[in-house]
Design an enzyme around this catalytic site. Sequence first.
Site, PDB file in Angstrom:
ATOM      1  N   LEU A  80      12.971  41.311   7.832  1.00 37.24           N
ATOM      2  CA  LEU A  80      13.970  41.034   6.814  1.00 37.24           C
ATOM      3  C   LEU A  80      15.075  42.064   7.012  1.00 37.24           C
ATOM      4  O   LEU A  80      14.779  43.249   7.185  1.00 37.24           O
ATOM      5  CB  LEU A  80      13.336  41.170   5.421  1.00 37.24           C
ATOM      6  CG  LEU A  80      14.190  40.745   4.240  1.00 37.24           C
ATOM      7  CD1 LEU A  80      13.318  40.125   3.175  1.00 37.24           C
ATOM      8  CD2 LEU A  80      14.962  41.900   3.660  1.00 37.24           C
ATOM      9  N   GLY A  81      16.304  41.611   7.032  1.00 31.74           N
ATOM     10  CA  GLY A  81      17.408  42.541   7.209  1.00 31.74           C
ATOM     11  C   GLY A  81      18.680  42.040   6.559  1.00 31.74           C
ATOM     12  O   GLY A  81      18.900  40.830   6.475  1.00 31.74           O
ATOM     13  N   VAL A  82      19.492  42.982   6.114  1.00 32.54           N
ATOM     14  CA  VAL A  82      20.800  42.684   5.536  1.00 32.54           C
ATOM     15  C   VAL A  82      21.807  43.595   6.234  1.00 32.54           C
ATOM     16  O   VAL A  82      21.567  44.796   6.378  1.00 32.54           O
ATOM     17  CB  VAL A  82      20.821  42.928   4.005  1.00 32.54           C
ATOM     18  CG1 VAL A  82      22.223  42.767   3.439  1.00 32.54           C
ATOM     19  CG2 VAL A  82      19.845  41.983   3.307  1.00 32.54           C
ATOM     20  N   ASN A 119      11.180  54.309   5.420  1.00 37.10           N
ATOM     21  CA  ASN A 119      12.143  53.372   4.846  1.00 37.10           C
ATOM     22  C   ASN A 119      11.967  53.288   3.330  1.00 37.10           C
ATOM     23  O   ASN A 119      11.511  52.281   2.788  1.00 37.10           O
ATOM     24  CB  ASN A 119      12.000  52.000   5.504  1.00 37.10           C
ATOM     25  CG  ASN A 119      13.151  51.073   5.183  1.00 37.10           C
ATOM     26  OD1 ASN A 119      13.942  51.340   4.280  1.00 37.10           O
ATOM     27  ND2 ASN A 119      13.248  49.982   5.912  1.00 37.10           N
ATOM     28  N   TYR A 126      10.247  46.672  -2.458  1.00 35.95           N
ATOM     29  CA  TYR A 126       8.970  45.954  -2.414  1.00 35.95           C
ATOM     30  C   TYR A 126       8.124  46.293  -3.646  1.00 35.95           C
ATOM     31  O   TYR A 126       7.530  45.403  -4.258  1.00 35.95           O
ATOM     32  CB  TYR A 126       8.211  46.276  -1.134  1.00 35.95           C
ATOM     33  CG  TYR A 126       8.978  45.953   0.137  1.00 35.95           C
ATOM     34  CD1 TYR A 126       9.922  44.930   0.188  1.00 35.95           C
ATOM     35  CD2 TYR A 126       8.782  46.691   1.300  1.00 35.95           C
ATOM     36  CE1 TYR A 126      10.631  44.647   1.346  1.00 35.95           C
ATOM     37  CE2 TYR A 126       9.480  46.402   2.476  1.00 35.95           C
ATOM     38  CZ  TYR A 126      10.405  45.386   2.483  1.00 35.95           C
ATOM     39  OH  TYR A 126      11.098  45.109   3.624  1.00 35.95           O
TER      40      TYR A 126
END
Length: 157
Positions: A80-82, A119, A126
């Site tokens: 998952l990345g933005v 991270n 989360y």
Amino acid sequence: MATTGIPAFQAEIREMHPDDLEQVIRIEHEIFLFPWSIVNFSDSIKAGYHCRVLVQPNSDLVMGYGILMTGPGEAHVLTLGVGAAWQSQGLGRKMLRYLIELSRKHQAEFVLLDVRESNTGAINLYQRLGFQQIAVRKGYYPAMCGREDALVMKLEL
């Protein structure tokens, strides 16, 4: 170049297509020291994983992405990345919530994911969405000076 300030509720989530991979890889290289390759993403699409992109409304500008693998009774967020220009605007949360709902639709009983121990931003997200750490994978990720542990996190559905 990138337009910032797109509210998360306006971002659209759609299937990832091979034509999106150039933009996805650009984001991947921008935000990760050890990025996935274009082959990893292409193979995920070919394998039938749930590959999604976050795009600006009425455009093909990719702001983020997520890949979910589902199996009998479970789901695993593979990545998952933005993009950096769109971080801290709720887009990661929007994508993760989408992937959680997709997991429910596929009758998963829980969702798993791995995250670098360093991270903290992702870990906090989360946890806010209900994930709990259940294990540590020692030396799972490559790091600048050797290897880094991964936290295994689980969300019961």
